[in-house]
Structures are given as C-alpha cells and as structure tokens.
Design an enzyme around this catalytic site. Structure first.
Site, PDB file in Angstrom:
ATOM      1  N   GLY A 250      40.962  45.297  37.748  1.00  0.00           N
ATOM      2  CA  GLY A 250      42.327  45.311  38.258  1.00  0.00           C
ATOM      3  C   GLY A 250      42.902  46.703  38.406  1.00  0.00           C
ATOM      4  CB  VAL A 251      46.384  47.935  38.094  1.00  0.00           C
ATOM      5  CG1 VAL A 251      46.815  47.629  36.687  1.00  0.00           C
ATOM      6  CG2 VAL A 251      47.118  49.136  38.650  1.00  0.00           C
ATOM      7  CG  ASP A 252      42.453  49.580  32.673  1.00  0.00           C
ATOM      8  OD1 ASP A 252      42.618  50.803  32.684  1.00  0.00           O
ATOM      9  OD2 ASP A 252      41.991  48.951  31.690  1.00  0.00           O
TER      10      ASP A 252
ATOM     11  CE1 TYR B  12      43.842  40.878  29.440  1.00  0.00           C
ATOM     12  CE2 TYR B  12      45.815  42.057  28.816  1.00  0.00           C
ATOM     13  CZ  TYR B  12      44.444  41.902  28.739  1.00  0.00           C
ATOM     14  OH  TYR B  12      43.695  42.765  27.979  1.00  0.00           O
TER      15      TYR B  12
ATOM     16  N   GLY C  68      47.846  39.593  36.513  1.00  0.00           N
ATOM     17  CA  GLY C  68      46.534  39.440  37.130  1.00  0.00           C
ATOM     18  C   GLY C  68      45.602  38.705  36.179  1.00  0.00           C
TER      19      GLY C  68
HETATM   20  N1  AR6 Z   1      48.063  49.007  42.437  1.00  0.00           N
HETATM   21  C1  AR6 Z   1      49.092  48.198  42.056  1.00  0.00           C
HETATM   22  N2  AR6 Z   1      48.911  46.963  41.532  1.00  0.00           N
HETATM   23  C2  AR6 Z   1      47.630  46.537  41.385  1.00  0.00           C
HETATM   24  C3  AR6 Z   1      46.512  47.324  41.746  1.00  0.00           C
HETATM   25  C4  AR6 Z   1      46.775  48.621  42.284  1.00  0.00           C
HETATM   26  N3  AR6 Z   1      45.780  49.432  42.647  1.00  0.00           N
HETATM   27  N4  AR6 Z   1      45.379  46.608  41.469  1.00  0.00           N
HETATM   28  C5  AR6 Z   1      45.785  45.415  40.973  1.00  0.00           C
HETATM   29  N5  AR6 Z   1      47.140  45.363  40.938  1.00  0.00           N
HETATM   30  P1  AR6 Z   1      45.663  43.229  36.362  1.00  0.00           P
HETATM   31  P2  AR6 Z   1      46.658  42.366  33.719  1.00  0.00           P
HETATM   32  C6  AR6 Z   1      48.025  44.286  40.453  1.00  0.00           C
HETATM   33  O1  AR6 Z   1      44.656  42.150  36.374  1.00  0.00           O
HETATM   34  O2  AR6 Z   1      46.957  41.010  34.249  1.00  0.00           O
HETATM   35  C7  AR6 Z   1      42.074  44.784  33.250  1.00  0.00           C
HETATM   36  O3  AR6 Z   1      40.715  44.481  33.254  1.00  0.00           O
HETATM   37  C8  AR6 Z   1      47.484  42.878  40.393  1.00  0.00           C
HETATM   38  O4  AR6 Z   1      47.508  42.272  41.675  1.00  0.00           O
HETATM   39  O5  AR6 Z   1      45.271  44.584  36.821  1.00  0.00           O
HETATM   40  O6  AR6 Z   1      47.702  43.067  32.869  1.00  0.00           O
HETATM   41  C9  AR6 Z   1      42.522  45.463  31.967  1.00  0.00           C
HETATM   42  O7  AR6 Z   1      41.514  46.291  31.449  1.00  0.00           O
HETATM   43  C10 AR6 Z   1      48.490  42.243  39.438  1.00  0.00           C
HETATM   44  O8  AR6 Z   1      49.685  41.889  40.144  1.00  0.00           O
HETATM   45  O9  AR6 Z   1      46.289  43.450  34.865  1.00  0.00           O
HETATM   46  C11 AR6 Z   1      42.803  44.302  31.068  1.00  0.00           C
HETATM   47  O10 AR6 Z   1      41.614  43.824  30.459  1.00  0.00           O
HETATM   48  C12 AR6 Z   1      48.839  43.387  38.476  1.00  0.00           C
HETATM   49  O11 AR6 Z   1      48.367  44.576  39.122  1.00  0.00           O
HETATM   50  C13 AR6 Z   1      43.345  43.258  32.009  1.00  0.00           C
HETATM   51  O12 AR6 Z   1      42.802  43.570  33.294  1.00  0.00           O
HETATM   52  C14 AR6 Z   1      48.204  43.266  37.102  1.00  0.00           C
HETATM   53  O13 AR6 Z   1      46.899  42.707  37.213  1.00  0.00           O
HETATM   54  C15 AR6 Z   1      44.850  43.333  32.125  1.00  0.00           C
HETATM   55  O14 AR6 Z   1      45.311  42.245  32.900  1.00  0.00           O
END
Ligand code: AR6
Length: 181
Positions: A43-45, A132, A130
């Site tokens: 994801g964003v991480d 989570y 995302g």
């Molecule tokens: N820019 C902005 N938003 C984004 C991007 C980006 N480049 N990429 C994804 N999103 P998530 P969580 C959005 O899954 O739910 C990781 O593996 C995405 O569409 O990134 O907090 C970590 O290491 C969603 O709306 O984070 C943890 O293990 C939002 O960002 C776990 O995922 C968050 O989705 C954290 O899960």
C-alpha cells in the site's frame, strides 16, 4: 481536475482534499500508514519506501517499531517532502475494539509530532482504510474531525488529505462539510 483539489479555510488553517499519490507531494511531512515494525509493507507504506529509497528503511530500523495509534518521525530522503511521519493505524475488527479512538490517535499524534518540529504543511493518506479494512465512510469523519479539533492550537497551517480515489475524496469532503456546517 474537476472537483479537486477542494480547499477550505477553517479555524487555524486550511484543509485541502486532493486525489493523487502522496509520494509526489511536496510538503513538510507526509504521513505513512505503516505497521508496528516500521520496516515497510504494501500500500502507501510500500510506495513511500520505494520513492524515498533505502535510506528511509535504514533510519526506520533505528526506531524500534511503533505502537498502534502512536507516531514517529524520520527524514524524507528522496521524497519531495522533507519528513515522513510514520503512524500505525488500527486493524478493523468490527468497530467495537476501540478502532475509532485509535484512528483518531494516529491523526492527533501525527499532528502533535509535526507541531513539535514546527512544521507548517502535512499530508495524510486515508489511514487504515486499505489492508487494515477500516470502512472508509467511518474513517473520513474521524480523520477530518480530529484535524479540525487540533488545528487551532498547533503550528500546522495546511493539512492535505491525499486520497487515492475520487470516492475517498468525496467522503472527506462530505465529512468536512458536515463537521463545519
Ligand atoms: N498515495 C496515497 N494513498 C495511497 C497510496 C499512495 N501512493 N497507496 C495507497 N493509498 P494501506 P492501511 C491509499 O493499505 O489500511 C501496509 O502493508 C489506499 O488506497 O496503504 O493503514 C502497511 O505496512 C488506502 O485508501 O494502509 C501495513 O501493514 C490508504 O492509502 C498495512 O498496509 C491506506 O491503505 C496498513 O494498512
């Protein structure tokens, strides 16, 4: 493009809702929706670590992880933004396990850390919505409400909600309209 960005002056600053990739933004700090290891993920991480380069992971290794709801700051390395504030959102377990309180703590602690560093502009992704599994329509009012409550008292002047889809941006705009009505 179209309805975005959406900007609103609120007590203590400006809230901006944009649709896009947070790794492209040039602000004082972008917030990372990390996990408790702070050693990267999907994801964003994953996007933030790829864009920032291996120096970010090297600094994260020195931090000793992060508890859910807490926040830690690093440099931004190859990102256009100077800093990354890493926070760990709650995993959604149905909503009765303190998820909303923990999500609010993520936003509040990230803002407090930015304030402690005298930062003016910060951008948030939609934490926990995302992998989570936090329902996006429940997360948006928590995110916007926490920012509105804290903004008058801190150095931050501009908060960007960097949404990854127009649907997510609409939810943040609706929350902002409801909470400032
Ligand atoms: N820019 C902005 N938003 C984004 C991007 C980006 N480049 N990429 C994804 N999103 P998530 P969580 C959005 O899954 O739910 C990781 O593996 C995405 O569409 O990134 O907090 C970590 O290491 C969603 O709306 O984070 C943890 O293990 C939002 O960002 C776990 O995922 C968050 O989705 C954290 O899960």
């Amino acid at each position: 493009m179209g309805d975005w960005p959406h900007r609103a002056a609120v007590p203590g600053g400006i809230i901006e809702i944009v649709v896009g990739d947070i790794t492209r933004l040039a602000v004082d700090a972008v917030v990372n929706a990390a996990n408790r290891t702070l050693l990267g993920g999907g994801g964003v991480d994953g996007a933030i670590h790829r864009a920032a380069g291996p120096e970010l992971l090297a600094e994260c290794r020195t931090l000793g992880g992060c508890e859910t709801g807490e926040a830690k700051i690093t440099r931004g390395y190859r990102l256009p933004s100077a800093h990354v504030i890493h926070t760990v959102g709650p995993v959604w377990r149905g909503g009765a396990e303190g998820e909303a309180t923990l999500l609010a703590a993520c936003y509040g602690n990230a803002l407090a850390l930015a304030d402690a560093h005298g930062l003016a502009r910060i951008a948030f992704p939609a934490i926990s919505t995302g992998v989570y599994g936090f329902p996006p329509e429940e997360a948006a009012p928590v995110a916007v409400g926490t920012v509105l409550a804290r903004l008058p008292d801190i150095s931050i002047e501009r908060v960007v909600f960097c949404c990854f889809s127009a649907g997510s941006a609409v939810l943040h705009r609706e929350a902002l309209e409801t909470l400032t009505r």
